[in-house]
Design a protein around this motif. Structure first.
Motif, short mmCIF file in Angstrom:
data_model
loop_
_atom_site.label_atom_id
_atom_site.label_comp_id
_atom_site.label_asym_id
_atom_site.label_seq_id
_atom_site.Cartn_x
_atom_site.Cartn_y
_atom_site.Cartn_z
N PHE A 47 3.20 12.38 3.25
CA PHE A 47 4.50 12.68 2.64
C PHE A 47 5.44 11.47 2.65
O PHE A 47 6.02 11.13 1.63
CB PHE A 47 5.18 13.86 3.32
N PHE A 48 5.59 10.84 3.82
CA PHE A 48 6.54 9.74 3.95
C PHE A 48 6.04 8.50 3.20
O PHE A 48 6.64 8.07 2.22
CB PHE A 48 6.78 9.41 5.43
N SER A 49 4.93 7.96 3.66
CA SER A 49 4.43 6.73 3.04
C SER A 49 3.97 6.99 1.61
O SER A 49 4.23 6.19 0.71
CB SER A 49 3.29 6.14 3.87
N GLY A 50 3.28 8.10 1.41
CA GLY A 50 2.79 8.42 0.07
C GLY A 50 3.90 8.50 -0.96
O GLY A 50 3.79 7.97 -2.07
N SER A 51 5.00 9.15 -0.60
CA SER A 51 6.12 9.26 -1.55
C SER A 51 6.76 7.89 -1.79
O SER A 51 7.16 7.58 -2.91
CB SER A 51 7.15 10.27 -1.08
N LEU A 52 6.84 7.06 -0.74
CA LEU A 52 7.40 5.71 -0.93
C LEU A 52 6.51 4.85 -1.81
O LEU A 52 7.00 4.09 -2.65
CB LEU A 52 7.64 5.04 0.42
N TYR A 53 5.19 4.96 -1.61
CA TYR A 53 4.28 4.21 -2.48
C TYR A 53 4.49 4.63 -3.94
O TYR A 53 4.62 3.80 -4.83
CB TYR A 53 2.81 4.48 -2.11
N TRP A 54 4.49 5.93 -4.15
CA TRP A 54 4.62 6.48 -5.50
C TRP A 54 5.96 6.07 -6.13
O TRP A 54 6.02 5.65 -7.28
CB TRP A 54 4.49 7.99 -5.44
N LEU A 55 7.04 6.21 -5.38
CA LEU A 55 8.36 5.84 -5.89
C LEU A 55 8.44 4.34 -6.18
O LEU A 55 9.08 3.93 -7.16
CB LEU A 55 9.46 6.23 -4.89
N SER A 56 7.79 3.53 -5.38
CA SER A 56 7.78 2.08 -5.60
C SER A 56 7.12 1.71 -6.92
O SER A 56 7.45 0.68 -7.52
CB SER A 56 7.02 1.37 -4.47
N LEU A 57 6.20 2.54 -7.34
CA LEU A 57 5.48 2.26 -8.59
C LEU A 57 6.10 2.98 -9.78
O LEU A 57 5.52 2.99 -10.86
CB LEU A 57 4.01 2.65 -8.43
#
Length: 127
Positions: A83-93
């Motif tokens: 949830f934390f890292s995955g959402s940040l990865y997705w938002l970064s892209l």
């Protein structure tokens, strides 16, 4: 090897491997994209928390046999990373902004896992 220990070790290995891979991918293949979007530090934060919890899972494996809630701690950290890292990865892209509220849920799961560590430690002293 107990099922709990196997789960924790596989989770640690999976998070460790994927954290290193995503860190390298962000630093090399996605460098221009992340820089253009001004999300390099967001990606780095995602990788940092991802890898910290991979190592924490590995440490947890060392005490899993004596802590009855080790599996719950592991699940908190695995889901927290997703949830934390995955959402940040997705938002970064450039992922949908609706993912923004998912990040704190991951952070909360990280905190619950760490609180369970403290709870387990307190329970061990009473035994």
């Amino acid at each position: 090897m107990t099922p709990t220990l196997r789960f924790i070790l596989l989770a640690a290995a999976t998070l460790g491997f994927s954290g290193i891979a995503l860190g390298a991918f962000g630093a090399h293949a996605l460098k221009e994209t992340l820089t253009a979007r001004s999300h390099t530090s967001t990606w780095q934060t995602a990788v940092l928390y991802h890898l910290i919890h991979a190592v924490a899972l590995l440490a947890l494996a060392g005490v899993a046999a004596t802590w009855p809630n080790a599996r719950a701690i592991a699940w908190c950290w695995v889901l927290g990373t997703l949830f934390f890292s995955g959402s940040l990865y997705w938002l970064s892209l450039g992922g949908p902004k609706i993912l923004g509220p998912v990040t704190p849920i991951g952070g909360l799961l990280f905190l619950v896992g760490w609180a369970l560590i403290a709870w387990s430690a307190l329970q061990q002293t009473k035994a």
